[in-house]
Design a protein around this motif. Structure first.
Motif, short mmCIF file in Angstrom:
data_model
loop_
_atom_site.label_atom_id
_atom_site.label_comp_id
_atom_site.label_asym_id
_atom_site.label_seq_id
_atom_site.Cartn_x
_atom_site.Cartn_y
_atom_site.Cartn_z
N ALA A 1 73.57 -14.66 -71.58
CA ALA A 1 73.05 -13.53 -70.81
C ALA A 1 73.10 -12.22 -71.57
CB ALA A 1 73.82 -13.42 -69.50
N GLY A 2 74.26 -11.91 -72.16
CA GLY A 2 74.43 -10.63 -72.86
C GLY A 2 73.69 -10.61 -74.18
N TYR A 3 73.16 -9.44 -74.53
CA TYR A 3 72.41 -9.34 -75.79
C TYR A 3 72.75 -8.07 -76.55
CZ TYR A 3 69.58 -6.93 -72.27
OH TYR A 3 69.17 -6.14 -71.23
N ASP A 4 73.95 -7.54 -76.33
CA ASP A 4 74.37 -6.32 -77.03
C ASP A 4 74.72 -6.59 -78.49
OD1 ASP A 4 76.42 -7.78 -75.78
OD2 ASP A 4 77.80 -6.11 -75.81
N ASN A 5 74.63 -7.84 -78.92
CA ASN A 5 74.83 -8.19 -80.33
C ASN A 5 73.53 -8.13 -81.14
OD1 ASN A 5 74.35 -10.40 -78.53
ND2 ASN A 5 74.67 -11.84 -80.19
N VAL A 6 72.44 -7.73 -80.49
CA VAL A 6 71.15 -7.60 -81.16
C VAL A 6 70.71 -6.14 -81.15
CG1 VAL A 6 68.75 -8.37 -81.23
CG2 VAL A 6 70.52 -9.94 -80.42
N ASP A 7 70.29 -5.64 -82.29
CA ASP A 7 69.78 -4.27 -82.40
C ASP A 7 68.35 -4.25 -81.85
OD1 ASP A 7 68.68 -1.82 -83.19
OD2 ASP A 7 69.75 -1.79 -85.10
N LEU A 8 68.22 -3.90 -80.58
CA LEU A 8 66.93 -3.98 -79.91
C LEU A 8 65.91 -2.98 -80.48
CD1 LEU A 8 67.91 -4.41 -76.14
CD2 LEU A 8 67.54 -6.17 -77.89
N ALA A 9 66.36 -1.78 -80.76
CA ALA A 9 65.44 -0.75 -81.26
C ALA A 9 64.83 -1.16 -82.59
CB ALA A 9 66.16 0.59 -81.38
N THR A 10 65.68 -1.68 -83.49
CA THR A 10 65.18 -2.11 -84.80
C THR A 10 64.29 -3.34 -84.66
OG1 THR A 10 67.15 -1.22 -85.87
CG2 THR A 10 65.85 -2.78 -87.14
N ALA A 11 64.64 -4.23 -83.73
CA ALA A 11 63.79 -5.40 -83.49
C ALA A 11 62.40 -4.96 -83.04
CB ALA A 11 64.42 -6.31 -82.45
N THR A 12 62.36 -4.01 -82.14
CA THR A 12 61.07 -3.49 -81.66
C THR A 12 60.29 -2.86 -82.81
OG1 THR A 12 61.97 -3.11 -79.45
CG2 THR A 12 59.98 -1.89 -80.04
N ALA A 13 60.98 -2.11 -83.65
CA ALA A 13 60.32 -1.46 -84.80
C ALA A 13 59.74 -2.49 -85.77
CB ALA A 13 61.31 -0.56 -85.52
N HIS A 14 60.35 -3.68 -85.82
CA HIS A 14 59.88 -4.77 -86.68
C HIS A 14 58.89 -5.69 -85.95
CE1 HIS A 14 63.18 -3.45 -89.23
NE2 HIS A 14 62.82 -4.30 -90.17
N ASN A 15 58.55 -5.33 -84.73
CA ASN A 15 57.65 -6.15 -83.90
C ASN A 15 58.23 -7.54 -83.66
OD1 ASN A 15 55.33 -6.45 -82.33
ND2 ASN A 15 54.20 -7.42 -84.01
N CYS B 1 60.24 -9.89 -80.96
CA CYS B 1 60.59 -10.07 -79.55
C CYS B 1 62.04 -10.56 -79.45
CB CYS B 1 59.65 -11.09 -78.92
SG CYS B 1 60.06 -11.54 -77.22
N VAL B 2 62.79 -9.98 -78.52
CA VAL B 2 64.17 -10.43 -78.27
C VAL B 2 64.26 -10.90 -76.82
CG1 VAL B 2 66.61 -9.80 -78.25
CG2 VAL B 2 65.07 -8.75 -79.93
N GLU C 1 52.27 -19.94 -76.62
CA GLU C 1 51.50 -19.39 -75.49
C GLU C 1 51.67 -17.89 -75.30
OE1 GLU C 1 52.87 -21.68 -72.18
OE2 GLU C 1 52.61 -23.57 -73.26
N GLY C 2 52.54 -17.25 -76.11
CA GLY C 2 52.76 -15.82 -75.97
C GLY C 2 53.57 -15.44 -74.75
N CYS C 3 54.32 -16.40 -74.17
CA CYS C 3 55.11 -16.13 -72.96
C CYS C 3 56.31 -15.24 -73.31
CB CYS C 3 55.60 -17.44 -72.36
SG CYS C 3 56.62 -17.20 -70.89
N GLU C 4 56.45 -14.13 -72.58
CA GLU C 4 57.53 -13.17 -72.83
C GLU C 4 58.40 -12.97 -71.60
OE1 GLU C 4 55.99 -9.53 -74.40
OE2 GLU C 4 55.14 -10.47 -76.18
N LYS C 5 58.55 -13.97 -70.78
CA LYS C 5 59.21 -13.83 -69.48
C LYS C 5 60.60 -13.19 -69.56
CE LYS C 5 60.61 -16.45 -65.40
NZ LYS C 5 60.70 -17.76 -64.75
N PHE C 6 61.39 -13.58 -70.53
CA PHE C 6 62.76 -13.06 -70.59
C PHE C 6 62.95 -12.04 -71.71
CE2 PHE C 6 63.24 -17.28 -68.53
CZ PHE C 6 63.74 -16.84 -67.30
N ARG C 7 61.88 -11.38 -72.10
CA ARG C 7 61.96 -10.35 -73.14
C ARG C 7 62.86 -9.20 -72.67
NH1 ARG C 7 57.37 -8.59 -77.26
NH2 ARG C 7 58.54 -7.02 -78.43
N VAL C 8 63.74 -8.72 -73.56
CA VAL C 8 64.68 -7.65 -73.19
C VAL C 8 64.44 -6.37 -73.99
CG1 VAL C 8 66.48 -9.23 -72.39
CG2 VAL C 8 66.44 -8.52 -74.81
N ASN C 9 63.57 -6.41 -75.02
CA ASN C 9 63.23 -5.17 -75.74
C ASN C 9 61.80 -4.78 -75.42
OD1 ASN C 9 62.18 -7.39 -77.26
ND2 ASN C 9 62.20 -6.19 -79.14
N LYS C 10 61.47 -3.54 -75.68
CA LYS C 10 60.14 -3.01 -75.31
C LYS C 10 59.07 -3.52 -76.27
CE LYS C 10 62.04 -0.61 -72.04
NZ LYS C 10 61.93 -1.02 -70.66
#
Length: 307
Positions: free
Chosen positions: A79-93, A95-96, A298-307
């Motif tokens: 459930a928790g995802y604070d071990n992933v740098d979401l902002a940098t992931a988004t900048a790299h395109n 999906c988290v 299929e491009g499904c992003e149902k549980f995506r947590v970053n923008k």
């Protein structure tokens, strides 16, 4: 053919890896394992040519994301995802995603195991108390909180919950009493079970003043995150109130001080154990693999947590 990496310093159970492999290979993709890697350099090398990564508590920071030139998706099995740098992931395109709900029963059962141990004085041979009839406060009514409520009914507890983001009607529909604030929850309940994520708003929020509102003989159970506890404040409070107990599945930074000062009133697992069941391993791992394939195919992003 996509290349999918399972990067787990703390590995999945073998049966979970088998299930992940079946999902990935049946979709025509390649699975690569990196287990018990210890050194970050090994992770950096392994991510260079992968399209997707499945992790557990492993850290995916800017350095890892920079090294993973082909990466499209990271799924945290849990459930928790604070071990992933979401902002940098988004900048790299990139999906988290997380896999909400897959570990929930395992964590809830552990919370109750710790509650029983604490009210029975850690099985030290002395007379304790029972959970039946006690008021249980669930702090955050998400997937784990709902499972805690379900189990608490079997114990005959009076169940309350506070969640700033969950409608009171949804809590009431489960036969649980909603309260208007966290302060009310702590002031009302004999036992409080913590399930809040670690965010800018919640870090250090479980503090001297809040926990100090608990009735005599209060028990705080933490199966959430270490960072939400204001350790200095809790130590001060437990020094002043010999009636309070604290049990946690996330070892505090001040573990040695807690253990030395509050023998018989404090317990921490040696490492996070909430999701450490065969069933949770299998559920979360296979869910992660299915979500990756759904995203890639299929491009499904149902549980995506970053923008």
């Amino acid at each position: 053919m996509a290349k999918i990496l399972v990067a787990t310093d703390k590995p999945f159970a073998a049966i979970a890896v088998k299930g992940i492999r079946e999902v990935v290979e049946s979709a025509g993709d390649e699975l690569v394992l990196l287990e018990k890697y210890g050194e970050k350099a090994k992770l950096l090398d392994a991510v260079k040519d992968v399209d997707a990564i499945i992790i557990r508590s492993d850290i995916i920071d800017a350095e890892v994301l920079d090294a993973a030139k082909q990466l499209k998706i990271v799924v945290r099995a849990g459930a928790g995802y604070d071990n992933v740098d979401l902002a940098t992931a988004t900048a790299h395109n990139v999906c988290v995603m997380n896999t909400p709900g897959q570990n929930s029963n395992a964590v809830a059962e552990l919370a109750f195991g710790m509650m029983v141990m604490a009210v029975r004085n850690f099985y030290n041979g002395t007379s304790g108390t029972e959970l039946k009839g006690k008021k249980l406060g669930i702090h955050a009514y998400g997937n784990v909180g709902r499972n805690v409520a379900r189990i608490a009914k079997g114990f005959g507890m009076e169940i309350y919950a506070f969640d700033a983001f969950c409608p009171a009607s949804a809590i009431e529909a489960d036969g649980v009493k909603p309260v208007a604030s966290q302060e009310e929850l702590y002031a009302t309940c004999d036992v409080v079970s913590l399930h809040i994520p670690a965010t800018a708003e919640t870090k250090n929020s479980i503090d001297y003043e809040l926990v100090g509102k608990m009735p005599k003989g209060g028990l705080l159970v933490n199966t959430a995150r270490k960072e939400v506890i204001n350790e200095a404040g809790l130590i001060k409070l437990m020094e002043e109130r010999a009636d309070l107990k604290y049990v946690t599945d996330i070892m505090p930074a001040a573990n040695e001080e807690f253990a030395a000062k509050f023998a018989g009133r404090y317990f921490s697992t040696p490492k996070k154990m909430g999701a450490q069941t065969a069933e949770a391993n299998i559920n979360a791992g296979i869910a992660a693999a299915k979500q990756i394939e759904g995203f890639l195919k299929e491009g499904c992003e149902k549980f995506r947590v970053n923008k």
